[in-house]
Motif scaffolding. Structure first.
Motif, short mmCIF file in Angstrom:
data_model
loop_
_atom_site.label_atom_id
_atom_site.label_comp_id
_atom_site.label_asym_id
_atom_site.label_seq_id
_atom_site.Cartn_x
_atom_site.Cartn_y
_atom_site.Cartn_z
N VAL A 91 40.53 -17.14 16.84
CA VAL A 91 40.03 -16.00 17.44
C VAL A 91 39.78 -15.13 16.62
CG1 VAL A 91 40.72 -14.26 19.25
CG2 VAL A 91 41.64 -16.60 19.19
N ASN A 92 38.52 -14.40 16.69
CA ASN A 92 38.10 -13.40 15.97
C ASN A 92 37.71 -12.17 16.59
OD1 ASN A 92 37.94 -15.12 13.50
ND2 ASN A 92 35.76 -15.52 13.60
N LYS A 93 37.87 -11.08 16.00
CA LYS A 93 37.46 -9.85 16.69
C LYS A 93 36.16 -9.35 16.33
CE LYS A 93 39.19 -5.80 15.10
NZ LYS A 93 40.11 -4.46 14.73
N TYR A 94 35.20 -8.79 17.38
CA TYR A 94 34.01 -8.37 17.16
C TYR A 94 33.77 -7.25 17.86
CZ TYR A 94 33.11 -13.40 16.47
OH TYR A 94 33.17 -14.79 16.02
N GLN A 95 32.91 -6.22 17.18
CA GLN A 95 32.51 -5.04 17.74
C GLN A 95 31.20 -5.21 18.50
OE1 GLN A 95 33.46 -1.43 17.33
NE2 GLN A 95 35.53 -2.49 16.67
N VAL A 96 31.27 -4.88 20.01
CA VAL A 96 30.41 -5.03 21.03
C VAL A 96 30.17 -3.73 21.48
CG1 VAL A 96 29.61 -6.12 22.82
CG2 VAL A 96 31.08 -7.69 21.31
N ASN A 97 28.91 -3.29 21.15
CA ASN A 97 28.53 -1.71 21.69
C ASN A 97 29.75 -0.93 21.23
OD1 ASN A 97 26.25 -2.86 22.94
ND2 ASN A 97 27.46 -3.74 24.45
N GLY A 98 30.17 -0.74 20.26
CA GLY A 98 31.32 0.14 19.78
C GLY A 98 32.57 -0.23 20.06
N LYS A 99 32.97 -1.39 20.77
CA LYS A 99 34.33 -1.74 21.36
C LYS A 99 34.92 -3.07 20.56
CE LYS A 99 33.89 0.94 25.76
NZ LYS A 99 33.90 0.61 27.12
N ASP A 100 36.19 -2.98 20.49
CA ASP A 100 36.64 -4.28 20.18
C ASP A 100 36.50 -5.35 21.20
OD1 ASP A 100 37.06 -3.02 17.46
OD2 ASP A 100 39.31 -2.76 18.07
N VAL A 101 36.22 -6.51 20.87
CA VAL A 101 35.97 -7.51 21.82
C VAL A 101 36.59 -8.94 21.06
CG1 VAL A 101 34.71 -9.17 23.49
CG2 VAL A 101 34.09 -6.55 23.15
N PHE A 102 37.41 -9.84 21.66
CA PHE A 102 37.85 -10.91 21.20
C PHE A 102 36.99 -12.12 21.60
CE2 PHE A 102 41.07 -7.83 20.33
CZ PHE A 102 41.41 -7.87 19.22
N ARG A 103 36.79 -13.21 20.68
CA ARG A 103 36.01 -14.37 21.18
C ARG A 103 37.05 -15.32 20.46
NH1 ARG A 103 32.33 -18.20 19.84
NH2 ARG A 103 31.42 -16.89 18.07
N LYS A 104 37.25 -16.55 21.22
CA LYS A 104 37.68 -17.98 20.60
C LYS A 104 36.42 -18.77 20.32
CE LYS A 104 40.50 -21.77 22.45
NZ LYS A 104 39.56 -22.82 22.07
N LEU A 105 36.87 -19.35 19.23
CA LEU A 105 35.94 -20.29 18.57
C LEU A 105 36.50 -21.88 18.47
CD1 LEU A 105 35.46 -17.46 17.16
CD2 LEU A 105 33.99 -18.45 15.58
N GLN A 106 35.84 -22.53 19.05
CA GLN A 106 36.10 -24.19 18.76
C GLN A 106 34.88 -24.99 19.13
OE1 GLN A 106 36.81 -22.20 21.84
NE2 GLN A 106 34.72 -23.13 22.31
#
Length: 371
Positions: A91-106
């Protein structure tokens, strides 16, 4: 075999290889059966909190090595990580439109998996339940599956000397056969991962988009990308633009796909199955593998032959130089003996011999024994 014969042989091999590739490409595209009742997972990134419970569950279910930092440490999500042979989901944290969003990778478990198209040993198989499984018993370690994967998922056990394997998320296929949920889905406390029939998940995704205007990007990632995948993603939409007369209003609105780019997802893979792009080109892999030892064996033989010839010529040159020096010393000593007597000649011989030995020792010290 001399150099000319070797190059002629390799040229013939290249023609054979090209013909093999042409036959494969002419045979038609390589796609997999469509399984309408296959399963999938919908990942709603607006619900993910980056708790890493899915990572921990994957680790336990698949008996993978424990990470250096405990799963309770969520700061690791701040660094962009990739899956590997021993970490099948992250799981990584990304900045989407200035907000923290987490996405799972697999592994996305593609409908038409490029890894399976690239694998001439048929180690990868697309299963009716939606999973893409791997059987390493026939794996030759070519790692073409890693090259072909558009999501850079498969990992190779580089640290295994005798039986290295390619490893990735299995969709918890053994659990699916037992009627259980994938470990990561079962462990998610926020319902950010929803398991079900792929067709039902697409309906659910569209319903969430319709029922929550402005919350989601009006696009289901994985529905068509790379020919369609079992794992699909919903992304948060950009905030509604402010009125044009507002001081903080943006000059232009970002396109929808920009949210997916900010989440590290490629929206330019197209809808064509990856297998159609890789199968014809990779059909020559068995031919390449067959001729690989011949190619490098021949190159090695040519190189060794050249080295042996150079060494023999160098030794002959050194021996000739020594003989010339010895003859020159003898001539000089005889001249001294004729003019100054035997005693002076012996002294001169010793002096010249010592000088030559000192010169040879200095040369070895500076350049090595082969100079």
């Amino acid at each position: 075999m001399n150099r000319r014969k070797f190059l002629t042989f390799m040229g013939s091999a290249g023609v054979i290889s090209a013909l093999g590739t042409a036959k494969v490409a002419k045979a038609g595209v390589h796609t997999f059966p469509y399984y309408p009742n296959s399963y999938g997972v919908l990942h709603d990134t607006t619900r993910c909190i980056g708790c890493r419970r899915c990572e921990e569950a994957c680790n336990i279910v698949n008996k993978l090595p424990k990470p250096e930092k405990p799963f309770a440490d969520t700061t690791v999500t701040h660094t962009k990580r990739r899956t590997s042979a021993y970490v099948w989901t992250v799981v990584n944290k990304y900045q989407v439109n200035g907000k923290d969003v987490f996405r799972k990778l697999q592994c996305f478990h593609c409908n038409d998996p490029a890894c399976a198209s690239a694998c001439f040993a048929k180690c990868f198989q697309k299963q009716p339940d939606g999973s893409v499984t791997y059987d390493g018993s026939q794996c030759v370690g070519c790692r073409y599956c890693m090259v072909a994967c558009p999501f850079y998922v498969p990992g190779f056990q580089y640290d295994e000397a005798f039986d290295p394997l390619v490893q990735k998320c299995t969709f918890c296929e053994p659990r699916l056969k037992e009627g259980k949920l994938p470990g990561c889905v079962e462990a998610c406390p926020m319902d950010a991962l929803t398991f079900g029939r792929r067709s039902d998940l697409l309906n659910l995704a569209r319903a969430r988009i319709a029922e929550n205007p402005g919350k989601y990007v009006n696009y289901v990632y994985g529905e068509h990308d790379a020919g369609g995948t079992a794992w699909m993603v919903l992304a948060p939409a950009a905030p509604a633009p402010l009125p044009a007369d507002t001081k903080d209003a943006p000059k232009e609105t970002k396109p929808h796909e920009d949210e997916f780019a900010q989440l590290g997802l490629d929206r330019h893979l197209g809808s064509q199955p990856m297998g159609e792009l890789t199968y014809g080109a990779l059909g020559a892999v068995p031919m390449i593998v067959a001729f690989w030892p011949v190619l490098f064996g021949g190159a090695y033989a040519i190189s060794k032959r050249r080295e042996a010839r150079y060494k023999a010529e160098k030794e002959a040159h050194i021996e000739a130089t020594k003989n010339d020096l010895a003859a020159a010393v003898d001539a000089a000593v005889r001249k001294i003996e004729e003019t100054q007597g035997p005693g002076a000649a012996d002294t001169a011989r010793r002096a010249m011999t010592e000088a030559l030995q000192a010169r040879e020792a200095a040369n070895v010290a500076e350049h090595g024994e082969d100079k």
